[in-house]
Design a protein around this motif. Structure first.
Motif, PDB file in Angstrom:
ATOM      1  N   GLN A 100       0.827  -1.203   0.000  1.00  0.00           N
ATOM      2  CA  GLN A 100       0.000   0.000   0.000  1.00  0.00           C
ATOM      3  C   GLN A 100       0.864   1.256   0.000  1.00  0.00           C
ATOM      4  O   GLN A 100       0.548   2.247  -0.660  1.00  0.00           O
ATOM      5  CB  GLN A 100      -0.933   0.005   1.209  1.00  0.00           C
ATOM      6  N   GLN A 112      -6.194   8.301  -7.070  1.00  0.00           N
ATOM      7  CA  GLN A 112      -6.474   6.982  -6.529  1.00  0.00           C
ATOM      8  C   GLN A 112      -7.183   7.135  -5.185  1.00  0.00           C
ATOM      9  O   GLN A 112      -7.154   8.216  -4.585  1.00  0.00           O
ATOM     10  CB  GLN A 112      -5.170   6.199  -6.332  1.00  0.00           C
ATOM     11  N   ALA A 170      -8.388   2.930   0.629  1.00  0.00           N
ATOM     12  CA  ALA A 170      -7.837   1.715   0.023  1.00  0.00           C
ATOM     13  C   ALA A 170      -7.685   0.608   1.054  1.00  0.00           C
ATOM     14  O   ALA A 170      -7.968  -0.568   0.772  1.00  0.00           O
ATOM     15  CB  ALA A 170      -6.485   2.030  -0.621  1.00  0.00           C
TER      16      ALA A 170
END
Length: 372
Positions: free
Chosen positions: A58, A120, A126
Motif C-alpha cells: 500500500q 487513486q 484503500a
C-alpha cells in the motif's frame, strides 16, 4: 635513451568523467525512485510476518506518481552548497524526505476525510476496501481503514527517519544535518495544527492564512529540503541564507497555486476533487480574500456553503463565481507572480554554481505554473 624518452613523454590522459556541474532533474527522480524501491524491498524481505508486506504494498502504491519536489530540492541544495562527486548521501536523504511526505499526506487525508489522492483512493479508503476484500466485516471497514492508515503513516515516518539519519552519518558533519530535521518536523506539525485550528471558519484574516502556508508548505516543502541537501554538502551559513531568500517566496507561491487548483483545477490533472477544499472548510488565502471583498449577499452565500459536508457541484460553482467576481482568484494569481519573481531575483544574486541556479530556476517555473 628510448626508455628516457618514454619517461619524458606526458602520461596519457585518464578517461575520468568529472562530476556533473548541475543536477539532471529527470535522473534524480529515477535515482530517488530506485532508492525507495531498494529500501522497501529490504524491509519486505525482513518482515516479521505476512501482514507487513501488504502494508508495504500500500505504501508503494501511495508513493507512485508523486512530483518528488522535495527530493529534487534536496539534491539541488547539495549542488548549491558546493557538493561535488558522488551525491548518493543527498539521494538517500531525498528518499527519506519523500517518505516523510507520505507520512504527512496519509495523516492529512485522515484528518480531512479525503476520498482520493493522486487520482487513486486515499490510503484509508484503500485499506478499508482491502479489509472487506479479505473477508473483514463491512461495518468495521471504515474504522479499520482509518486505524490502518494512521499506522501506515507512522511506519512511513519511522522509515523516513532511518533514511535521513543514515544519510547524515555518511558525511563529515552530521551535527549540521540533524537539527534541520528536527526543525522541519516541528514546523510542519505546527503548520498542520494551524491549518486544523482555522479549518471550518470563514475568515477575512489573510495574514493568518499566509502564516499557515509559511509553516505547512513553504518551509517544509522548499526551504528545509534545500537546507538539508546543502548541509550534507557542508555548506556555509551564507548559502543557507540565500537558499531561504529563494525558498520562502517560492514555497508560498507553490501553495497559493495549490489552493487555486483545489477549487478551479481539473480533477483528471490534480487527482483530487475540486469540492474537497470548500467542503472541508479550508481557510485559504483565496477564501480570506473573497471574504474581505464580498458584498453582504455574496458573504451570506459563501457562509452557507463553506465547510458544508453535503456540498454539491452546483454549490461549488456558486463559490467559484464569487471567487471570480470579488477578484480573489486574480489577486492570488498576482501574489503567485510576485513571489515567483521575488524567488528568481534572490536566485540571481545567490552564491551558487551556475548549474544549480539553472535547475532551481526550472523548478520555480514548474512549481508555480503547474496544472496538478
Amino acid at each position: 635513451m628510448a626508455v628516457l624518452d618514454d619517461m619524458r613523454r606526458p602520461a596519457p590522459a585518464l578517461d575520468v568523467v568529472p562530476p556533473p556541474a548541475a543536477p539532471d532533474l529527470a535522473a534524480v527522480r529515477r535515482e530517488v525512485d530506485a532508492a525507495l524501491a531498494t529500501f522497501l524491498d529490504a524491509k519486505e524481505q525482513s518482515a516479521p510476518g505476512p501482514e507487513l508486506p501488504s502494508l508495504i504494498a500500500q505504501l508503494r502504491t501511495f508513493l507512485a506518481g508523486g512530483k518528488r519536489l522535495r527530493p529534487l530540492l534536496c539534491v539541488c541544495g547539495w549542488y548549491a552548497g558546493g557538493g561535488a562527486g558522488d551525491h548518493a548521501p543527498a539521494v538517500r536523504a531525498a528518499a527519506g524526505l519523500e517518505l516523510f511526505q507520505a507520512f504527512a499526506l496519509i495523516h492529512d487525508d485522515v484528518m480531512d476525510a479525503s476520498d482520493t489522492r493522486r487520482g487513486q483512493p486515499s490510503a484509508h479508503r484503500a485499506l478499508a476496501a482491502a479489509y472487506t476484500a479479505n473477508g473483514g466485516p463491512a461495518d468495521r471497514a471504515e474504522e479499520h481503514g482509518l486505524g490502518a492508515a494512521v499506522l501506515l503513516g507512522d511506519l512511513a515516518l519511522i522509515w523516513s527517519d532511518e533514511l535521513l539519519h543514515g544519510a547524515s552519518l555518511t558525511v563529515r558533519s552530521p551535527e549540521q544535518v540533524l537539527p534541520l530535521l528536527d526543525e522541519m518536523r516541528s514546523e510542519v506539525l505546527y503548520g498542520q495544527y494551524l491549518d486544523l485550528q482555522t479549518t471550518g471558519r470563514l475568515s477575512d484574516d489573510v495574514d493568518t492564512a499566509v502564516q499557515v502556508i509559511r509553516y505547512k508548505t513553504a518551509k517544509y516543502t522548499v526551504e528545509r529540503p534545500l537546507h538539508i541537501g546543502a548541509a550534507l554538502a557542508g555548506a556555509t551559513a551564507g548559502v543557507d541564507a540565500s537558499l531561504s531568500a529563494f525558498a520562502l517566496p517560492l514555497g508560498e507561491a507553490f501553495q497559493l497555486r495549490d489552493d487555486l487548483l483545489g477549487v478551479f483545477g481539473d480533477p483528471l490533472e490534480t487527482g483530487k476533487s475540486v469540492l474537497d477544499d470548500v467542503r472541508a472548510g479550508k481557510a485559504t488565502v483565496l477564501m480570506a480574500l473573497a471574504a474581505q471583498r464580498a458584498s453582504r449577499r455574496e458573504l451570506r452565500s459563501l457562509r452557507a456553503r463553506f465547510g458544508r459536508r453535503g456540498l454539491t457541484e452546483r454549490d461549488a460553482a456558486v463559490v467559484r463565481s464569487i471567487l471570480e467576481s470579488t477578484g480573489a482568484r486574480q489577486a492570488v494569481e498576482e501574489m503567485i507572480r510576485t513571489r515567483r519573481d521575488q524567488a528568481l531575483t534572490a536566485l540571481d544574486n545567490a552564491p551558487f554554481p551556475a548549474g544549480a541556479r539553472a535547475a532551481l530556476r526550472d523548478i520555480a517555473g514548474s512549481a508555480t505554473a503547474r496544472q496538478a
